[in-house]
Scaffold this motif. Structure first.
Motif, PDB file in Angstrom:
ATOM      1  N   UNK A  84       0.816  -1.220   0.000  1.00 65.31           N
ATOM      2  CA  UNK A  84       0.000   0.000   0.000  1.00 65.31           C
ATOM      3  C   UNK A  84       0.847   1.266   0.000  1.00 65.31           C
ATOM      4  N   UNK A  85       1.987   1.242   0.701  1.00 68.10           N
ATOM      5  CA  UNK A  85       2.872   2.413   0.688  1.00 68.10           C
ATOM      6  C   UNK A  85       3.427   2.617  -0.722  1.00 68.10           C
ATOM      7  N   UNK A  86       3.874   1.541  -1.355  1.00 67.41           N
ATOM      8  CA  UNK A  86       4.415   1.666  -2.715  1.00 67.41           C
ATOM      9  C   UNK A  86       3.323   2.045  -3.715  1.00 67.41           C
ATOM     10  N   UNK A  87       2.132   1.565  -3.478  1.00 66.91           N
ATOM     11  CA  UNK A  87       0.997   1.946  -4.323  1.00 66.91           C
ATOM     12  C   UNK A  87       0.749   3.453  -4.236  1.00 66.91           C
ATOM     13  N   UNK A  88       0.899   4.008  -3.033  1.00 64.82           N
ATOM     14  CA  UNK A  88       0.696   5.453  -2.836  1.00 64.82           C
ATOM     15  C   UNK A  88       1.766   6.279  -3.558  1.00 64.82           C
ATOM     16  N   UNK A  89       2.895   5.643  -3.879  1.00 64.32           N
ATOM     17  CA  UNK A  89       3.965   6.318  -4.617  1.00 64.32           C
ATOM     18  C   UNK A  89       3.804   6.146  -6.129  1.00 64.32           C
ATOM     19  N   UNK A  90       2.709   5.476  -6.538  1.00 65.89           N
ATOM     20  CA  UNK A  90       2.389   5.241  -7.952  1.00 65.89           C
ATOM     21  C   UNK A  90       3.352   4.280  -8.638  1.00 65.89           C
ATOM     22  N   UNK A  94       2.179  -3.424  -9.396  1.00 65.45           N
ATOM     23  CA  UNK A  94       2.581  -3.968  -8.090  1.00 65.45           C
ATOM     24  C   UNK A  94       1.910  -5.306  -7.819  1.00 65.45           C
ATOM     25  N   UNK A  95       2.646  -6.197  -7.172  1.00 63.18           N
ATOM     26  CA  UNK A  95       2.071  -7.460  -6.720  1.00 63.18           C
ATOM     27  C   UNK A  95       2.911  -8.011  -5.576  1.00 63.18           C
ATOM     28  N   UNK A 193      -1.824 -11.084  -5.320  1.00 64.17           N
ATOM     29  CA  UNK A 193      -0.862 -12.179  -5.447  1.00 64.17           C
ATOM     30  C   UNK A 193      -0.261 -12.257  -6.859  1.00 64.17           C
ATOM     31  N   UNK A 194       1.046 -12.316  -6.908  1.00 61.95           N
ATOM     32  CA  UNK A 194       1.820 -12.393  -8.151  1.00 61.95           C
ATOM     33  C   UNK A 194       1.543 -13.705  -8.890  1.00 61.95           C
ATOM     34  N   UNK A 195       1.299 -13.614 -10.197  1.00 59.56           N
ATOM     35  CA  UNK A 195       1.109 -14.765 -11.086  1.00 59.56           C
ATOM     36  C   UNK A 195      -0.155 -15.577 -10.786  1.00 59.56           C
ATOM     37  N   UNK A 196      -1.078 -15.033 -10.035  1.00 54.75           N
ATOM     38  CA  UNK A 196      -2.303 -15.775  -9.717  1.00 54.75           C
ATOM     39  C   UNK A 196      -3.088 -16.046 -11.001  1.00 54.75           C
ATOM     40  N   UNK A 197      -3.500 -17.308 -11.162  1.00 52.30           N
ATOM     41  CA  UNK A 197      -4.303 -17.765 -12.304  1.00 52.30           C
ATOM     42  C   UNK A 197      -3.595 -17.641 -13.645  1.00 52.30           C
TER      43      UNK A 197
END
Length: 246
Positions: A84-90, A94-95, A193-197
């Motif tokens: 969430x912190x990295x998401x706030x930095x745009x 992200x995963x 989650x990375x690579x899900x499905x």
């Protein structure tokens, strides 16, 4: 929050664990270093970081009523907080790569190592180690999938500012664990989650053989759920399987 700044240290996790063993540490004591010489990651992997360029720090926190079987939620919570912190930095694409690496596309930005101390059937305290690539621009040739915030977002970042944001967000998520808001923590982790499905190559760490499968989730014990080619679902513990490197 008490911050201990170290110029150089082998491992901030080991430093805080030793300190906690020999003294009464204040909750949310943070040890941060400019240069970590023996950083550790999951599955005994080492963590390489250019001095003065990145964030290498650990957080000590204690628990009042966290059962030993709820330990996976610590990994979920810390992963969510950093996401969430990295998401706030745009940060784009992200995963969370199981169990708790933070990715931007196929590039690794952050590694996490959570180590816990138990009393009877309860978690007494934990040391949360974080290595986040921030301003490093060049990486060793063997780190083919490593990147940094600066490489991705094309600007320099203030290390102290990001560290404070991370610690505050982790405090928020740990309070959710304490209040038993476990289902929402788990759901949030699965959502990112990375690579899900997605059909993915895996390596069986015991046989060293490769196989194809699809990540379907992670259960509340922290095990990876993989759908195999015969459509059966198999669960794997952390040291049993890894995603094959491209």
């Amino acid at each position: 929050m008490k911050i201990i700044k170290l110029n150089a240290i082998g491992s901030t996790n080991s430093f805080l664990k030793d300190l906690a063993h020999n003294s009464m540490l204040e909750d949310y004591t943070v040890a941060v270093t400019n240069q970590q010489t023996s950083g550790r990651g999951q599955m005994n992997n080492s963590w390489h970081s250019e001095p003065f360029k990145n964030l290498t720090f650990s957080i000590f926190t204690r628990f009042k009523n966290l059962h030993i079987n709820q330990q996976p939620y610590l990994n979920f919570a810390v992963s969510n907080a950093i996401f969430e912190v990295l998401q706030s930095l745009s940060v784009p694409q992200l995963s969370i790569k199981w169990p708790n690496d933070i990715m931007s596309g196929n590039q690794k930005l952050c590694g996490i190592l959570v180590e816990t101390t138990f009393t009877n059937q309860k978690i007494k305290n934990s040391v949360i180690g974080i290595g986040l690539n921030v301003n490093q621009e060049k990486f060793p040739s063997h780190m083919t999938h490593a990147s940094s915030l600066k490489n991705i977002l094309k600007k320099e970042f203030d290390l102290d500012e990001i560290m404070h944001q991370l610690v505050e967000k982790i405090q928020l998520y740990v309070s959710k664990i304490e209040s038993q808001d476990l289902e929402s923590i788990h759901k949030s982790y699965l959502k990112h989650l990375y690579k899900k499905d997605i059909p993915t190559a895996f390596k069986d760490e015991r046989t060293k053989l490769f196989f194809m499968g699809m990540i379907k989730g992670v259960d509340t014990n922290g095990n990876l759920l993989v759908q195999l080619e015969d459509d059966s679902i198999k669960e794997f513990q952390i040291k049993e399987v890894s995603l094959a490197k491209a």
